[in-house]
Enzyme design. Structure first.
Site, short mmCIF file in Angstrom:
data_model
loop_
_atom_site.label_atom_id
_atom_site.label_comp_id
_atom_site.label_asym_id
_atom_site.label_seq_id
_atom_site.Cartn_x
_atom_site.Cartn_y
_atom_site.Cartn_z
N ALA A 236 -81.65 -41.41 66.02
CA ALA A 236 -81.19 -43.05 65.80
C ALA A 236 -81.77 -43.70 67.11
O ALA A 236 -82.02 -43.21 68.04
CB ALA A 236 -79.70 -43.06 65.92
N ASP A 237 -81.81 -45.08 66.81
CA ASP A 237 -82.30 -45.94 67.92
C ASP A 237 -81.66 -47.21 67.55
O ASP A 237 -81.51 -47.63 66.63
CB ASP A 237 -83.74 -46.06 67.85
CG ASP A 237 -84.16 -46.77 69.24
OD1 ASP A 237 -84.01 -46.23 70.00
OD2 ASP A 237 -84.59 -47.90 68.98
N THR A 238 -81.19 -47.88 68.85
CA THR A 238 -80.38 -49.06 68.64
C THR A 238 -81.20 -50.18 69.56
O THR A 238 -81.67 -49.89 70.88
CB THR A 238 -78.96 -48.74 69.22
OG1 THR A 238 -78.39 -48.04 68.53
CG2 THR A 238 -78.17 -50.27 69.32
#
Length: 200
Positions: free
Chosen positions: A80-82
């Site tokens: 995941a990446d935010t």
């Protein structure tokens, strides 16, 4: 047989969120020979949505290669990446306290978006999801911003803040996914796992 996944993330918040929904996981982290931060470099004129999805897939590709090199048992890999976006401006992790203060000053009194992309490699299949939330900060005095930055909390955080920290007192309104703002949208993550055959 107990099912489990690899989590290719150093974020303790993502581990906490997986624990919350009962997903057993093992960490699959970059080695000292990998430049994980380089994957997060923003390309010229890149839109926030395209950026966060590209970075997530790049992290997933790196994790798949890492798993193969290490000869570890096969299991699905979750990445995941935010990112935080103010208009088209992408606010990544601040390089220092001055940049953290500048970012938070820009967010104060305005609405911004928090985009978290999630990807799951299940064998040869790659499943993807995206959560987009809107967060409005109240106006915040520069002295309060400086005090928050002095705690060290903004470092390593997209947009220079964590929703579960003291900065939560600045949040007037949220529209979207609280877990997505934390870094792992549980609705989208559970949907990907269900698509891969899990019961959640």
């Amino acid at each position: 047989m107990t099912r489990w996944i690899y989590l290719a993330s150093q974020s303790p918040r993502r581990r906490q969120l997986l624990d919350q929904i009962g997903v057993r996981h093992e960490l699959l982290l970059p080695g000292p020979d990998e430049d994980a931060e380089a994957l997060e470099t923003v390309r010229p004129n890149e839109a926030p949505r395209a950026y966060v999805q590209r970075v997530t897939l790049a992290k997933l590709d790196a994790a798949r290669a890492r798993l193969q090199r290490a000869g570890l048992p096969a299991a699905p890999i979750l990445c995941a990446d935010t990112t935080v976006a103010l208009g088209r401006r992408i606010l990544g992790k601040p390089a220092d306290a001055d940049e953290a203060c500048e970012m938070l000053g820009a967010l104060a009194g305005h609405e911004h978006r928090v985009l978290t992309a999630v990807a799951l490699a299940d064998g040869e299949r790659v499943l993807q999801g995206l959560s987009v939330s809107r967060v409005r900060f109240a106006p915040v005095h520069a002295a309060r911003i400086a005090a928050y930055v002095a705690t060290g909390e903004p470092m390593g955080k997209a947009g220079a803040y964590a929703i579960q920290s003291g900065a939560a007192t600045w949040v007037e309104r949220i529209a979207g996914s609280y877990s997505g703002i934390m870094g792992l949208p549980l609705f989208e993550t559970a949907r990907l796992l269900r698509d891969a055959g899990w019961s959640l």
